[in-house]
Design a protein around this motif. Structure first.
Motif, PDB file in Angstrom:
ATOM      1  N   ASP A 282       0.807  -1.223   0.000  1.00 17.03           N
ATOM      2  CA  ASP A 282       0.000   0.000   0.000  1.00 17.03           C
ATOM      3  C   ASP A 282       0.843   1.278   0.000  1.00 17.03           C
ATOM      4  OD1 ASP A 282      -2.448  -1.299  -0.067  1.00 17.03           O
ATOM      5  OD2 ASP A 282      -2.465  -1.574   2.117  1.00 17.03           O
ATOM      6  N   LEU A 283       2.033   1.207  -0.629  1.00 20.55           N
ATOM      7  CA  LEU A 283       2.862   2.413  -0.737  1.00 20.55           C
ATOM      8  C   LEU A 283       2.438   3.271  -1.931  1.00 20.55           C
ATOM      9  CD1 LEU A 283       6.364   0.850   0.038  1.00 20.55           C
ATOM     10  CD2 LEU A 283       4.891   2.177   1.564  1.00 20.55           C
ATOM     11  N   ILE A 284       1.851   2.636  -2.946  1.00 22.82           N
ATOM     12  CA  ILE A 284       1.284   3.371  -4.081  1.00 22.82           C
ATOM     13  C   ILE A 284      -0.039   2.725  -4.449  1.00 22.82           C
ATOM     14  CG2 ILE A 284       3.509   4.128  -5.022  1.00 22.82           C
ATOM     15  CD1 ILE A 284       3.287   1.875  -7.084  1.00 22.82           C
ATOM     16  N   ARG A 285      -0.888   3.493  -5.157  1.00 23.73           N
ATOM     17  CA  ARG A 285      -2.177   2.956  -5.581  1.00 23.73           C
ATOM     18  C   ARG A 285      -1.994   2.147  -6.866  1.00 23.73           C
ATOM     19  NH1 ARG A 285      -6.676   7.580  -5.451  1.00 23.73           N
ATOM     20  NH2 ARG A 285      -5.193   8.605  -6.871  1.00 23.73           N
ATOM     21  N   LEU A 286      -2.957   1.304  -7.146  1.00 25.10           N
ATOM     22  CA  LEU A 286      -2.898   0.462  -8.337  1.00 25.10           C
ATOM     23  C   LEU A 286      -2.901   1.320  -9.604  1.00 25.10           C
ATOM     24  CD1 LEU A 286      -2.924  -2.363  -9.570  1.00 25.10           C
ATOM     25  CD2 LEU A 286      -5.441  -2.312  -9.478  1.00 25.10           C
ATOM     26  N   GLY A 287      -3.687   2.403  -9.593  1.00 20.97           N
ATOM     27  CA  GLY A 287      -3.715   3.290 -10.762  1.00 20.97           C
ATOM     28  C   GLY A 287      -2.369   3.916 -11.031  1.00 20.97           C
ATOM     29  N   THR A 288      -1.653   4.261  -9.942  1.00 23.57           N
ATOM     30  CA  THR A 288      -0.320   4.846 -10.107  1.00 23.57           C
ATOM     31  C   THR A 288       0.644   3.833 -10.726  1.00 23.57           C
ATOM     32  OG1 THR A 288      -0.677   6.295  -8.211  1.00 23.57           O
ATOM     33  CG2 THR A 288       1.607   5.959  -8.915  1.00 23.57           C
TER      34      THR A 288
END
Length: 611
Positions: A282-288
């Motif tokens: 959860d360090l970045i979103r899937l969209g990112t």
């Protein structure tokens, strides 16, 4: 004879070489601005497309909702429509640049070639000139119109993508950024090697073009001598050299571009590896991550494109150097600024200021040597040719008979001394002023593609059809016309190839009569002409030279017995001068030439009677 050696171009990639092209780009700056502006927009659209994907994932797919999908779809379709329109106008502008820059480069070279002196054409094969005017300009126009614009797009795209990636996640962006110094190092290593081999390719291409030209123009000689096999072997050698040089250039590119792809693919693989863990934690979103994946997969295409276009840019420098080498050639004979101001130049003559030429010519202490020669051909030569005098120039083949004629026509200028036309140093008036008053009838006359009527009318472009036909009748050229199917409207073929040498000479006589210049230069060789045509030419010669100052390069001494003055040339120097009777009485070199030629002609007549 040694083959012509083209200048070697060894400069590394330099902006100052490209800067020489700016005057050709400037008239089309509007189209450059259009295509560059549209490519900025297109780069922005291409950069934003993955962000649309990221937005859809984070706002529609992950939350499992369609709320706001209509506005999103409308915005996306609107962007695609704008992208399509922009691509159309960008291609239109780039095509205009390619066509116009190529046209201007060809025109500039063609125009400049008209101003160059004889010496340039004496030392430069036609094939080399043709390669510069045609293939080199094509490559430059293509690279400028498409290569530079595509490089601009690719550079903007790559920079914009890295900025967005740093904004989204600096750690992942740094991983991809590692490829940039790798590309820089590879480019430095490969660019000079690519440039060297592309220069070799262009040089050999000129040799092949020259060989084509010689093969086509000399096909009759090749067939009559049965040397087709030798020509094929020589041409095969040149094409083999071309194959090897082009192969080396292709191999360098084949290594250069995959190495860049390898660097990029390695960086992309590491991004995917690290990005997957970061999504799990959860360090970045899937969209990112989807944005990074899209950029990581797509960014290597513009980087590869940058590398390829940079290689093209590097190789194109050789084309620019060759074109500029031609454009920077300076003629050996030029008019001074004040002369041009009064009399105009080749393309903008001020004929209202041109004085009428009477034809009085004086060589005043003239010394001359050719630009590439060390020894003087003429030294302290003095001669007065009153208006209307007929001067014959005789000597063995290669003796230098054309030197005096070239000096009279100002195709070369005296190294020392002066040549006066009607009492004025001819350097005080323009070259075109003089050339327009000299009529040339050459041993192998040149006719232009077109009709008989058009070729005669070149003598005076404003002549009526009646005047053209009268000029032809006055030198018996109408007898040639009567044999042709369409008369004066018959096509003479390329360089007059559908006519015999004698027929072409008669048409060139008609052209000279129509021009009615003050001075005539005549190469009166008739060795390859039948007896009937020879008689017509002799009649035309008497008509042509009557009342005009004339210089006749004589090959058959029996034809110049009535000349007012005969100049005898040996080893490039005038060794005797006088009338026919005076020279015979001296029992010198002219007498030996005359007796030898008389014996040969008599033996030929006896042989023909005995057959």
């Amino acid at each position: 004879m040694a083959a012509y050696e083209e200048q070697e171009y060894k400069k590394p990639f330099q902006m100052k070489v490209w800067a020489k092209m700016f005057p050709f780009f400037k008239p089309y700056r509007k189209y450059f601005m259009i295509t560059l502006g549209l490519n900025i927009f297109l780069a922005g659209v291409d950069v934003l497309t993955p962000l649309f994907q990221s937005y859809a994932i984070d706002h529609f797919i992950v939350p499992n909702t369609l709320q706001g999908i209509g506005v999103f779809a409308a915005a996306y379709v609107g962007m695609i429509v704008m992208q399509t329109v922009s691509v159309y106008w960008s291609v239109h502008a780039a095509t205009t640049i390619e066509m116009c820059v190529g046209k201007d480069l060809k025109w500039a070279q063609f125009k400049h070639l008209q101003t160059l002196s004889f010496s340039y054409y004496n030392t430069t094969p036609v094939g080399y000139i043709h390669a510069r005017v045609m293939s080199d300009t094509l490559k430059i126009a293509s690279v400028v119109a498409w290569g530079l614009v595509d490089m601009f797009w690719a550079f903007l795209y790559v920079v914009s993508v890295f900025i967005i990636m740093f904004f989204l996640n600096a750690r992942l962006a740094l991983i991809l950024l590692v490829i940039v110094p790798c590309i820089a190092v590879l480019t430095v290593v490969f660019q000079n090697k690519i440039l060297y081999w592309n220069r070799r390719v262009r040089k050999i291409n000129s040799q092949i073009t020259s060989a084509y030209n010689e093969g086509i123009t000399g096909v009759r000689t090749s067939k009559s001598m049965g040397i087709e096999k030798e020509n094929e072997d020589a041409f095969s050698g040149r094409t083999s050299d071309m194959y090897q040089a082009a192969g080396r250039a292709a191999k360098l590119n084949a290594v250069y571009i995959p190495l860049i792809l390898l660097c990029g693919s390695s960086a992309a693989a590491f991004v995917l590896y690290r990005g997957g863990y970061m999504v799990q934690e959860d360090l970045i979103r899937l969209g990112t991550l989807s944005v990074f994946i899209s950029y990581a997969v797509v960014i290597f295409e513009p980087i590869q494109q940058l590398a390829r276009l940079l290689a093209d840019l590097i190789s194109c420098q050789a084309n620019i150097e060759r074109v500029m080498d031609l454009l920077e050639q300076t003629p050996n004979v030029t008019d001074r600024a004040e002369v041009i101001e009064k009399y105009g130049d080749h393309f903008q003559p001020k004929k209202e200021n041109w004085e009428k030429i009477k034809g009085d010519i004086v060589f005043e202490d003239v010394s001359f040597r050719y630009p590439d020669g060390k020894e003087y051909v003429l030294e302290h030569f003095n001669l007065h040719v009153p208006a209307g005098m007929n001067v014959a120039i005789v000597g063995e083949t290669g003796a230098g008979k054309s030197t005096l004629v070239n000096l009279v026509g100002r195709f070369f200028e005296p190294t020392a001394g002066r040549i006066l036309i009607d009492g004025v140093d001819y350097r005080e008036r323009s070259q075109l002023w003089l050339h327009s008053q000299i009529g040339y009838v050459l041993q192998n006359p040149h006719l232009f593609s077109g009709t008989v009527r058009e070729n005669i009318r070149y003598g005076r472009l404003d002549a009526t059809d009646a005047e053209v036909e009268e000029a032809a009748r006055s030198v018996s050229a109408d007898e040639v016309v009567r044999k042709l199917k369409d008369g004066y409207d018959s096509d003479v073929g390329e360089s007059g190839g559908r006519l015999s040498t004698g027929e072409k000479q008669l048409l060139s006589f008609a052209r000279a009569i129509l021009a009615d210049p003050a001075i005539f230069v005549l190469d009166e060789a008739t060795s390859s002409i039948d007896t009937a045509t020879e008689q017509l030419i002799q009649k035309a010669t008497q008509k042509l030279l009557k009342g005009h100052t004339s210089f006749v390069i004589a090959h058959r001494l029996s034809t110049i017995r009535n000349a007012d003055l005969i100049l005898v040339v040996k080893d490039g120097k005038v060794i005797e001068q006088g009338t026919h009777e005076e020279l015979l009485a001296r029992q010198g070199y002219y007498r030996n030439l005359y007796d030898k030629q008389f014996e040969e002609e008599e033996a030929r007549r006896i042989f023909e009677r005995s057959r």
